[in-house]
Motif scaffolding. Structure first.
Motif, mmCIF file in Angstrom:
data_model
loop_
_atom_site.group_PDB
_atom_site.id
_atom_site.type_symbol
_atom_site.label_atom_id
_atom_site.label_comp_id
_atom_site.label_asym_id
_atom_site.label_seq_id
_atom_site.Cartn_x
_atom_site.Cartn_y
_atom_site.Cartn_z
ATOM 1 N N ALA A 79 0.826 -1.204 0.000
ATOM 2 C CA ALA A 79 0.000 0.000 0.000
ATOM 3 C C ALA A 79 0.862 1.257 0.000
ATOM 4 C CB ALA A 79 -0.927 0.000 1.213
ATOM 5 N N ALA A 80 1.959 1.243 0.749
ATOM 6 C CA ALA A 80 2.835 2.411 0.818
ATOM 7 C C ALA A 80 3.551 2.666 -0.498
ATOM 8 C CB ALA A 80 3.849 2.231 1.951
ATOM 9 N N GLY A 81 3.875 1.599 -1.212
ATOM 10 C CA GLY A 81 4.614 1.737 -2.462
ATOM 11 C C GLY A 81 3.766 1.644 -3.697
ATOM 12 N N GLY A 82 2.456 1.463 -3.517
ATOM 13 C CA GLY A 82 1.577 1.296 -4.658
ATOM 14 C C GLY A 82 0.374 2.212 -4.607
ATOM 15 N N LEU A 83 -0.653 1.846 -5.346
ATOM 16 C CA LEU A 83 -1.880 2.635 -5.411
ATOM 17 C C LEU A 83 -2.950 1.954 -4.563
ATOM 18 C CD1 LEU A 83 -3.159 5.139 -6.776
ATOM 19 C CD2 LEU A 83 -3.995 3.592 -8.568
ATOM 20 N N ARG A 84 -3.417 2.656 -3.536
ATOM 21 C CA ARG A 84 -4.441 2.115 -2.645
ATOM 22 C C ARG A 84 -5.795 2.693 -3.023
ATOM 23 N NH1 ARG A 84 -6.680 3.573 2.289
ATOM 24 N NH2 ARG A 84 -5.313 5.385 2.513
ATOM 25 N N ARG A 337 -17.799 -3.359 -0.741
ATOM 26 C CA ARG A 337 -16.648 -2.473 -0.952
ATOM 27 C C ARG A 337 -15.450 -3.078 -0.234
ATOM 28 N NH1 ARG A 337 -15.795 4.036 0.074
ATOM 29 N NH2 ARG A 337 -18.055 4.127 -0.301
ATOM 30 N N GLU A 338 -14.334 -3.211 -0.958
ATOM 31 C CA GLU A 338 -13.202 -3.974 -0.448
ATOM 32 C C GLU A 338 -11.901 -3.173 -0.461
ATOM 33 O OE1 GLU A 338 -13.198 -6.993 0.882
ATOM 34 O OE2 GLU A 338 -15.362 -7.069 0.627
ATOM 35 N N PRO A 339 -10.965 -3.552 0.417
ATOM 36 C CA PRO A 339 -9.616 -2.995 0.266
ATOM 37 C C PRO A 339 -9.019 -3.489 -1.045
ATOM 38 C CG PRO A 339 -9.614 -4.783 1.868
ATOM 39 C CD PRO A 339 -11.050 -4.520 1.520
ATOM 40 N N ALA A 340 -8.221 -2.660 -1.691
ATOM 41 C CA ALA A 340 -7.570 -3.056 -2.945
ATOM 42 C C ALA A 340 -6.280 -2.261 -3.099
ATOM 43 C CB ALA A 340 -8.481 -2.830 -4.146
ATOM 44 N N ILE A 341 -5.254 -2.946 -3.595
ATOM 45 C CA ILE A 341 -3.930 -2.334 -3.749
ATOM 46 C C ILE A 341 -3.332 -2.807 -5.068
ATOM 47 C CG2 ILE A 341 -1.614 -2.097 -2.778
ATOM 48 C CD1 ILE A 341 -2.870 -3.043 -0.065
ATOM 49 N N ALA A 342 -2.793 -1.870 -5.844
ATOM 50 C CA ALA A 342 -2.049 -2.189 -7.064
ATOM 51 C C ALA A 342 -0.604 -1.756 -6.873
ATOM 52 C CB ALA A 342 -2.660 -1.493 -8.268
ATOM 53 N N PHE A 343 0.328 -2.670 -7.094
ATOM 54 C CA PHE A 343 1.752 -2.420 -6.818
ATOM 55 C C PHE A 343 2.582 -2.836 -8.018
ATOM 56 C CE2 PHE A 343 5.894 -3.818 -5.192
ATOM 57 C CZ PHE A 343 6.271 -2.758 -4.380
ATOM 58 N N TRP A 344 3.385 -1.904 -8.518
ATOM 59 C CA TRP A 344 4.271 -2.196 -9.653
ATOM 60 C C TRP A 344 5.403 -1.183 -9.611
ATOM 61 C CZ3 TRP A 344 2.230 -2.951 -15.363
ATOM 62 C CH2 TRP A 344 3.269 -3.419 -16.159
ATOM 63 N N PRO A 345 6.535 -1.531 -8.991
ATOM 64 C CA PRO A 345 7.622 -0.565 -8.798
ATOM 65 C C PRO A 345 8.084 0.049 -10.120
ATOM 66 C CG PRO A 345 8.035 -2.571 -7.551
ATOM 67 C CD PRO A 345 6.870 -2.855 -8.434
ATOM 68 N N GLY A 346 8.220 1.368 -10.131
ATOM 69 C CA GLY A 346 8.685 2.063 -11.307
ATOM 70 C C GLY A 346 7.631 2.331 -12.348
ATOM 71 N N THR A 347 6.450 1.730 -12.176
ATOM 72 C CA THR A 347 5.365 1.915 -13.151
ATOM 73 C C THR A 347 4.145 2.555 -12.517
ATOM 74 O OG1 THR A 347 6.122 0.019 -14.462
ATOM 75 C CG2 THR A 347 3.862 0.743 -14.806
ATOM 76 N N ILE A 348 3.761 2.077 -11.348
ATOM 77 C CA ILE A 348 2.635 2.665 -10.624
ATOM 78 C C ILE A 348 3.181 3.542 -9.502
ATOM 79 C CG2 ILE A 348 0.650 2.170 -9.131
ATOM 80 C CD1 ILE A 348 0.172 -0.362 -10.695
ATOM 81 N N LYS A 349 2.820 4.805 -9.530
ATOM 82 C CA LYS A 349 3.273 5.736 -8.507
ATOM 83 C C LYS A 349 2.527 5.495 -7.193
ATOM 84 C CE LYS A 349 4.317 9.475 -11.771
ATOM 85 N NZ LYS A 349 3.970 10.864 -12.167
ATOM 86 N N PRO A 350 3.194 5.613 -6.064
ATOM 87 C CA PRO A 350 2.512 5.483 -4.772
ATOM 88 C C PRO A 350 1.442 6.558 -4.619
ATOM 89 C CG PRO A 350 4.901 5.380 -4.503
ATOM 90 C CD PRO A 350 4.641 5.822 -5.909
ATOM 91 N N GLY A 351 0.327 6.166 -4.035
ATOM 92 C CA GLY A 351 -0.731 7.145 -3.820
ATOM 93 C C GLY A 351 -2.031 6.484 -3.422
ATOM 94 N N VAL A 352 -3.066 7.274 -3.366
ATOM 95 C CA VAL A 352 -4.407 6.820 -3.014
ATOM 96 C C VAL A 352 -5.366 7.323 -4.084
ATOM 97 C CG1 VAL A 352 -6.279 6.919 -1.322
ATOM 98 C CG2 VAL A 352 -3.893 6.858 -0.545
ATOM 99 N N THR A 353 -6.257 6.472 -4.543
ATOM 100 C CA THR A 353 -7.261 6.888 -5.514
ATOM 101 C C THR A 353 -8.656 6.711 -4.943
ATOM 102 O OG1 THR A 353 -8.179 6.543 -7.728
ATOM 103 C CG2 THR A 353 -7.283 4.602 -6.622
ATOM 104 N N HIS A 354 -9.504 7.696 -5.222
ATOM 105 C CA HIS A 354 -10.908 7.642 -4.816
ATOM 106 C C HIS A 354 -11.814 7.338 -6.011
ATOM 107 C CE1 HIS A 354 -9.606 9.204 -0.975
ATOM 108 N NE2 HIS A 354 -9.032 10.219 -1.573
#
Length: 525
Positions: A79-84, A337-354
């Protein structure tokens, strides 16, 4: 070979209305698309995909989603390094239909995986004419594997198992781990047996490798270690072969009754639920370590989410929906509604999306990123590539909410459009009992709402305060639009033949000694 995407900035001068300015804009657009094309075509190899799917996990169960006592260091790292995601949805508040939608990109009503869930003796399963993510990737040469809870049917001669649905390998339990006698499920060290009610009169829970029963009953204390070893070996082998891979890990955790092996038992302050969640998180950590050691981490999209909300009837051992209303079995936010995280170093910037997104969107996104062809069927998912990589607006504006027993007579129970959600029907569920909220238990019977209950999910994600038309006459136009969207969607929805209504046959229950007698007690190996 490495290729770096370098998109030039658009200077303010290019925004002029002069002929030269317009030409420069056209040149910029051409260069932008050329960069994107070269980035996709010149990358060293197609991306790998790891899809992690928790079971009965609530929106508020992870440390990175605010739970104060959950121990989830690896998911927190993702979550810290990906898109939450804050507004991510499954398609059903129970297991089998949710999994069908995840793997096909289609609402469960189309595939017929409804009502309720599949059982060991079910005659039906995910129809073989449905196309899974694994089958989308196979023509591109991907290695594909599934570990854990399948729950999309076994059928006669294993016709619905993962190996018949595009997966090269499978290790796991083909249905829910409580679908067998409790005495074979040891939750913690051997002197502490599982607490709770499980199915009786059925075969003990089998562990299958591909289509062969490897162990029956399965040893739950060693199960997660076996899954972890299988997953890491699969990744290492694929990397050595220079073969792109897709790993699907639908975990049994944190479905009740929880269990945890020696490395996780008694390790957390959250009790049995916390230990089970920690064990799942540990396996995720092992997968991450393997991706790093093999050098595959920077070319791998890791996506984590869950099948449905928490089973609140289990109280402290059922999970937590955080601020959301109700849980498993309901079409309130807590159920879907569920927790979801997308992680891909160097491709997906860390952050949060609504932005609104769904399990439906994973198949078309994987197809887009890999260059695979989409199935020639009606898809309900949208491509999330722009949302994941460029953090642009989601292509999804709506989310449809079907109950556990969808029907053409009732249609949608709820519909989300933008920040607003309209409930046309509400109903509680046995799975969501024990909470103080009287809308959640099974005693909250089916109720129609005309006009529908309308909530602003941005201001009121707990669905506690319905908006009143008397106070907000401006909402009438919004309601009319929601009704039109509902009408158009339902007009195009074709219900598939129900797989659950095909019935059951006790002879279909997996047994390692199929000719033995008396069943089910003789099914032991």
């Amino acid at each position: 070979m490495e290729f770096h995407l370098a998109v030039p900035r658009l200077p303010p001068a290019l925004c002029s209305n002069t002929k030269g300015g317009l030409h420069r804009i056209m040149d910029y657009i051409f260069l932008l698309y050329l960069n994107v094309f070269l980035f996709r075509s010149c990358s060293a190899s197609p991306p790998n995909f790891v899809l992690l799917f928790a079971d009965d996990l609530g929106f508020g169960d992870l440390g990175c989603y605010g739970h104060p006592s959950s121990l989830t260091p690896n998911l927190d790292r993702l979550a810290a390094g990906g898109l939450r995601f804050t507004d991510f949805y499954c398609t059903s508040p129970v297991c089998s239909p949710s999994r069908a939608s995840l793997l096909t990109g289609r609402y469960q009503t189309r595939s017929g995986v409804y009502p309720g869930v599949l059982y060991p003796s079910s005659k039906g399963g995910l129809p073989l004419n449905e196309t899974t993510i694994a089958e989308v990737l196979k023509p591109l040469g991907y290695a594909t594997a599934a570990i854990g809870k399948w729950h999309l049917g076994v059928g006669a001669n294993g016709k619905y198992l993962p190996t018949r649905q595009g997966f090269d390998e499978y290790l796991g339990i083909p249905y829910s781990h409580d679908m067998g006698p409790c005495y074979n499920l040891t939750c913690f060290p051997p002197d502490v047996k599982c607490f709770g009610l499980c199915d009786v009169g059925t075969v003990t829970v089998p562990l299958m490798h591909n289509e062969i029963i490897k162990q029956q009953p399965v040893n739950f204390l060693d199960l997660e270690r076996a899954y972890s070893d299988f997953a890491t070996s699969f990744i290492s082998t694929a990397v050595k072969k220079n073969q792109p891979f897709f790993l699907y890990y639908p975990s049994h955790h944190t479905h009740y009754p929880q269990y945890a092996g020696p490395g996780a038992a008694w390790r957390t302050s959250r009790g049995k639920f916390g230990d089970a969640l920690f064990e799942f998180d540990t396996t995720i950590g092992n997968i991450m370590t393997t991706l790093e050691k093999t050098g595959a981490i920077n070319n791998t999209l890791i996506f984590f989410t869950a099948d449905n909300g928490p089973e609140l009837m289990r109280m402290s051992r059922g999970g937590n929906a955080g601020p959301l209303k109700c849980g498993k079995g309901t079409t309130y936010e807590g159920g879907m509604r569920e927790p979801a995280i997308a992680f891909w170093p160097g491709t997906i910037k860390p952050g949060v999306t609504h932005e609104i997104a769904s399990t439906l969107d994973i198949l078309p996104t994987i197809a887009s990123l890999s260059g695979a062809k989409l199935p020639q069927v009606v898809l309900d998912g949208v491509d999330m590539t722009d949302l994941l990589i460029y953090q642009q607006k989601s292509k999804r504006e709506t989310m449809m909410f079907y109950p556990t027993d969808p029907s053409e007579m009732y249609g949608l129970f709820a519909l989300r459009l933008g920040n607003y959600k309209a409930h046309f029907y509400t109903r509680g569920a046995t799975h969501s009992g024990t909470t103080p909220d009287q809308a959640c238990p099974v005693f909250a019977v089916l109720k129609a709402h005309d006009p529908p209950l309308l909530f602003d999910l941005e201001a009121d994600p707990s669905e506690n305060y319905p908006l009143l038309l008397a106070d907000r006459p401006d909402l009438q136009a919004l309601l009319e639009r929601i009704k039109k969207v509902k009408e158009q969607f339902e007009a195009l929805m074709v219900f598939g033949e129900s797989q659950m209504l095909k019935g059951e046959d006790p002879n279909l229950e997996p047994c390692c000694n199929p000719q033995c007698n008396p069943k089910p007690s003789c099914c032991h190996c």
